[in-house]
Design an enzyme around this catalytic site. Structure first.
Site, mmCIF file in Angstrom:
data_model
loop_
_atom_site.group_PDB
_atom_site.id
_atom_site.type_symbol
_atom_site.label_atom_id
_atom_site.label_comp_id
_atom_site.label_asym_id
_atom_site.label_seq_id
_atom_site.Cartn_x
_atom_site.Cartn_y
_atom_site.Cartn_z
ATOM 1 N N LYS A 138 22.093 4.401 3.511
ATOM 2 C CA LYS A 138 22.994 5.142 4.406
ATOM 3 C C LYS A 138 22.566 6.613 4.525
ATOM 4 O O LYS A 138 21.583 7.026 3.916
ATOM 5 C CB LYS A 138 24.431 5.032 3.876
ATOM 6 C CG LYS A 138 24.937 3.585 3.739
ATOM 7 C CD LYS A 138 25.079 2.944 5.081
ATOM 8 C CE LYS A 138 25.787 1.608 5.149
ATOM 9 N NZ LYS A 138 25.703 0.661 4.080
HETATM 10 C C1 LIG Z 1 29.611 -2.329 8.105
HETATM 11 C C2 LIG Z 1 29.642 -2.310 6.607
HETATM 12 N N1 LIG Z 1 30.823 -2.370 5.990
HETATM 13 C C3 LIG Z 1 30.903 -2.353 4.643
HETATM 14 C C4 LIG Z 1 29.777 -2.284 3.850
HETATM 15 C C5 LIG Z 1 29.914 -2.306 2.358
HETATM 16 O O1 LIG Z 1 29.467 -1.123 1.756
HETATM 17 P P1 LIG Z 1 28.906 -1.110 0.266
HETATM 18 O O2 LIG Z 1 27.558 -1.736 0.268
HETATM 19 O O3 LIG Z 1 28.870 0.352 -0.082
HETATM 20 O O4 LIG Z 1 29.885 -1.850 -0.581
HETATM 21 C C6 LIG Z 1 28.528 -2.222 4.445
HETATM 22 C C7 LIG Z 1 27.323 -2.144 3.614
HETATM 23 O O5 LIG Z 1 26.220 -2.086 4.011
HETATM 24 C C8 LIG Z 1 28.446 -2.241 5.865
HETATM 25 O O6 LIG Z 1 27.259 -2.208 6.490
#
Ligand SMILES: Cc1ncc(COP(=O)(O)O)c(C=O)c1O
Length: 418
Positions: A217
């Site tokens: 990110k």
């Molecule tokens: C659209 C979206 N929502 C939620 C998440 C979840 O985030 P995390 O990996 O920090 O748990 C991601 C992770 O890539 C994502 O792309």
């Protein structure tokens, strides 16, 4: 398979050479790859300042829920122009917190897009509620508000738009629908830190906005996430939820010389550590530069790919300034004598670390088995899925990296062009 299949680059055969002289030999067919080493689709950039910031915390009194947590939350809230920011141990935990704060419970429904990472819909299930998918708009692959409206029922409690690839969803229309039907809007902005919608920043628009700090990110803390909101009662519920449902944190008790605490709701340990927040603070200082670099890369890609008939570059609506977490192109399969899988393999062989975002959530076995999806329910998302390829997009890419990606996409699509 066509008669002339053996003449098609990428269709390897032991008995026949596959390359017609018209094409530059593809690496998948034994030609020289565009790059010598693999370029990943995403990667964090960690500098000495980031390392120093973490080392300072390791030498301090607090490893978790100390001063860095509050500093990071305050700096983050200021950056996205929200009143409150509450950190979580991941974007997924942050989504769960937002679903809790929105009051989702068994019997409720929340409407979201199938074109997303499974965590977006899973957070609804964690609360015992039901995710209901609505198809996406063909240009942005974000929730189509008309489809959302069709799926609103007396059980609907929340709308969960996703800012796919970093392009903000149709927020004004979705917020207007929410007001009309008395719903909470949880924006999944895990792709969209720094994106703008009608001059406003993501994080300051929806009732609750969720971010992720996964290494691919805009800002990396290893694992990590954040929920922003302008409502004090949501912020309070989020803080309790990430800390076992306890009404005060350890640092507060130490400061007040108190031992007493109360668990007032069922919560989790979803706290982000001081170590991670120190990294987040130092990464946040570079967010502006990271965003501009991503926008520069996207502009170069847009120019190159808009001129290429075999692919469709991502759409950018006039009212937004995307944050470009991903750069997903769509293959114009009508102009190619192959499918996405082969183009994907050919690009990988050229050492371009392509990826696919996303397999529509309802098509995963868990969702098929639990809810009976068969495919065909969300034609826009499903059709897009067959064509999508995410090209490398991260702020640490050099101009040469960008040129390599463009050269490889041209080389591969030209070889497969009808
Ligand atoms: C659209 C979206 N929502 C939620 C998440 C979840 O985030 P995390 O990996 O920090 O748990 C991601 C992770 O890539 C994502 O792309």
């Amino acid at each position: 398979m066509p008669e002339t299949w053996h003449l098609i680059p990428g269709f390897r055969s032991c008995s026949m050479p596959v390359i017609s002289s018209k094409y530059e030999a593809l690496a998948v067919d034994g030609g020289t790859p565009v790059r010598k080493t693999l370029l990943p689709y995403g990667r964090q950039s960690i500098g000495e300042d980031d390392i120093q910031s973490v080392v300072d915390v390791l030498r301090s009194d607090w490893l978790t829920t100390g001063p860095r947590v509050t500093e990071f939350e305050e700096a983050f809230a200021a950056r996205v122009q929200a009143k409150y920011a509450v950190s979580f141990s991941s974007g997924t935990a942050a989504l769960h917190g937002a679903a809790f704060a929105a009051g989702l419970r068994p019997g409720d429904e929340a409407i979201t897009a199938p074109m997303t990472f499974a965590a977006t819909a899973n957070c609804v299930l964690y609360q015992g509620a039901t995710p209901v998918f609505a198809d996406v708009s063909a240009d942005t692959l974000n929730l189509d508000p008309d489809q959302v409206e069709l799926r609103i029922s007396p059980r609907t409690r929340a709308l969960l738009p996703v800012d796919y690839a970093g392009h903000p969803a149709d927020l004004d229309v979705i917020l207007e629908l929410a007001v009309r039907h008395g719903l909470v809007v949880i924006e999944d902005a895990c792709h969209a830190l720094g994106a703008e919608y009608r001059g406003r920043l993501t994080g300051s628009i929806a009732d609750l906005t969720v971010f992720s700090f996964h290494p691919v990110k805009h800002l990396a803390t290893g694992e990590g996430g954040m929920v922003t909101t302008n409502r004090a009662e949501y912020a309070e519920a989020l803080r309790r939820f990430r800390n076992h449902g306890i009404s005060s944190d350890a640092r507060q008790r130490q400061r007040d010389g108190q031992w007493h605490y109360e668990m007032v709701a069922l919560g989790f340990n979803y706290r982000l550590t001081d170590i991670a927040c120190a990294l987040g603070l130092s990464q946040l200082k570079k967010l502006e530069a990271n965003l501009s670099r991503r926008r520069e890369i996207a502009a170069r890609y847009q120019t190159a790919f808009r001129a290429l008939a075999e692919v469709t570059a991502p759409a950018i609506r006039t009212e937004v300034n995307p944050a470009w977490h991903l750069y997903p192109i769509r293959l114009n399969l009508e102009r190619l004598r192959t499918n996405r899988a082969q183009v994907f393999q050919a690009l990988r062989a050229e050492n371009i670390g392509v990826n696919v975002h996303y397999i529509p959530v309802h098509l995963h076995p868990y969702y098929r088995d639990r809810f009976g999806y068969r495919g065909g329910e969300y034609p826009v998302a499903e059709n897009a899925y067959e064509r999508l390829i995410s090209l490398p997009m991260f702020h640490g890419m050099s101009d040469q990296d960008v040129d390599d990606v463009i050269a490889a996409v041209k080389k591969v699509t030209l070889a497969f062009a009808l």
